[in-house]
Scaffold this motif. Structure first.
Motif, PDB file in Angstrom:
ATOM      1  N   TRP A 151      77.433   8.214 -62.068  1.00 18.17           N
ATOM      2  CA  TRP A 151      78.864   8.396 -61.808  1.00 18.17           C
ATOM      3  C   TRP A 151      79.280   9.655 -62.393  1.00 18.17           C
ATOM      4  O   TRP A 151      80.092  10.395 -62.186  1.00 18.17           O
ATOM      5  N   LEU A 210      79.037   5.229 -55.152  1.00 17.23           N
ATOM      6  CA  LEU A 210      78.963   4.723 -56.242  1.00 17.23           C
ATOM      7  C   LEU A 210      79.788   3.517 -56.967  1.00 17.23           C
ATOM      8  O   LEU A 210      79.342   2.463 -57.392  1.00 17.23           O
ATOM      9  N   LYS A 211      81.006   3.716 -56.457  1.00 14.12           N
ATOM     10  CA  LYS A 211      82.169   2.907 -56.708  1.00 14.12           C
ATOM     11  C   LYS A 211      81.851   1.303 -55.992  1.00 14.12           C
ATOM     12  O   LYS A 211      81.869   0.488 -56.544  1.00 14.12           O
ATOM     13  N   ALA A 212      81.509   1.652 -54.586  1.00 12.50           N
ATOM     14  CA  ALA A 212      81.108   0.293 -53.830  1.00 12.50           C
ATOM     15  C   ALA A 212      79.725  -0.241 -54.470  1.00 12.50           C
ATOM     16  O   ALA A 212      79.873  -1.378 -54.774  1.00 12.50           O
ATOM     17  N   ASN A 243      82.247   9.908 -54.535  1.00 12.29           N
ATOM     18  CA  ASN A 243      81.776   8.835 -55.378  1.00 12.29           C
ATOM     19  C   ASN A 243      81.945   7.457 -55.008  1.00 12.29           C
ATOM     20  O   ASN A 243      81.652   6.472 -55.535  1.00 12.29           O
ATOM     21  N   GLU A 244      82.417   7.505 -53.706  1.00 10.54           N
ATOM     22  CA  GLU A 244      82.918   6.237 -53.174  1.00 10.54           C
ATOM     23  C   GLU A 244      81.593   5.256 -53.069  1.00 10.54           C
ATOM     24  O   GLU A 244      81.691   3.919 -53.367  1.00 10.54           O
ATOM     25  N   ASP A 251      86.055  10.650 -50.998  1.00 11.22           N
ATOM     26  CA  ASP A 251      85.802  10.705 -52.432  1.00 11.22           C
ATOM     27  C   ASP A 251      84.126  10.620 -52.022  1.00 11.22           C
ATOM     28  O   ASP A 251      83.367   9.563 -51.922  1.00 11.22           O
ATOM     29  N   LEU A 296      78.776  -0.127 -57.690  1.00 10.12           N
ATOM     30  CA  LEU A 296      79.085  -0.708 -58.810  1.00 10.12           C
ATOM     31  C   LEU A 296      79.859  -2.201 -58.594  1.00 10.12           C
ATOM     32  O   LEU A 296      79.405  -3.064 -59.426  1.00 10.12           O
ATOM     33  N   ARG A 297      80.676  -2.147 -57.529  1.00 11.77           N
ATOM     34  CA  ARG A 297      81.734  -3.450 -57.357  1.00 11.77           C
ATOM     35  C   ARG A 297      80.668  -4.368 -56.737  1.00 11.77           C
ATOM     36  O   ARG A 297      80.821  -5.718 -57.332  1.00 11.77           O
ATOM     37  N   THR A 308      79.075   2.224 -47.388  1.00  9.06           N
ATOM     38  CA  THR A 308      80.024   3.098 -47.447  1.00  9.06           C
ATOM     39  C   THR A 308      79.876   4.237 -46.691  1.00  9.06           C
ATOM     40  O   THR A 308      78.630   4.772 -46.664  1.00  9.06           O
ATOM     41  N   VAL A 342      76.752   3.875 -63.730  1.00 13.50           N
ATOM     42  CA  VAL A 342      77.678   4.579 -64.463  1.00 13.50           C
ATOM     43  C   VAL A 342      77.255   5.892 -64.764  1.00 13.50           C
ATOM     44  O   VAL A 342      78.079   7.050 -64.864  1.00 13.50           O
ATOM     45  N   GLU A 361      73.990  -3.279 -55.220  1.00  9.62           N
ATOM     46  CA  GLU A 361      74.196  -1.810 -55.110  1.00  9.62           C
ATOM     47  C   GLU A 361      73.929  -1.076 -53.796  1.00  9.62           C
ATOM     48  O   GLU A 361      74.367  -0.331 -53.292  1.00  9.62           O
TER      49      GLU A 361
END
Length: 151
Positions: free
Chosen positions: A71, A18-20, A15-16, A13, A22-23, A136, A68, A129
């Motif tokens: 993403w 960005l997800k990480a 976007n992984e 992915d 954000l998390r 990742t 966001v 971030e």
């Protein structure tokens, strides 16, 4: 550089990161809120609690909204993605300025707590971030099938 044991497993992915990010940013914001609420609540009471909540909300919201928006615009054409991010950034700037102008006349919050949590949110959320993105692994290219290779 991160040790290979600390890296998030290789995924497909794009976007992984960005997800990480954000998390990890949300985790940093949560830590700031917990520490800030205890610290400023004991120092300044309810005013300190409000200062921390406003500062963390404004600082964390400003930074996390960028992730966001990126993403959201990642799968769009470059010109649309650029427009989304830039218009979003300008809108965030106007919102932050409006919030600060409105609350500057009020006295229900501790200004020191607000500044502490605003700066802390920016540092911790951005740091989270960066850590999330750096840890990742995402492939840069797709695998080429055997029939598609050229010599």
């Amino acid at each position: 550089m991160a040790d290979s044991n600390d890296l998030v497993p290789l995924g497909t992915d794009p976007n992984e990161p960005l997800k990480a990010g954000l998390r990890y940013g949300l985790i940093g914001l949560g830590v700031l809120l917990a520490v800030g609420l205890v610290l400023w609540g004991s120092v300044s009471g309810t005013k300190g609690l409000w200062g921390v909540l406003i500062g963390a909300g404004v600082g964390g919201g400003f930074i996390l909204t960028t992730v966001v928006l990126i993403w959201f615009s990642a799968r769009r054409p470059v010109s649309q993605g650029f427009a989304i991010v830039m218009i979003g950034w300008f809108a965030k700037l106007l919102i932050v300025m409006a919030v600060m102008v409105v609350i500057s006349r009020m006295s229900f919050y501790d200004k020191n707590a607000l500044v502490f949590s605003l700066i802390g949110a920016i540092v911790l959320v951005l740091g989270g971030e960066v850590l999330g993105v750096m840890r990742t692994q995402v492939p840069y290219v797709d695998d080429v099938g055997d029939g598609e290779r050229s010599n």
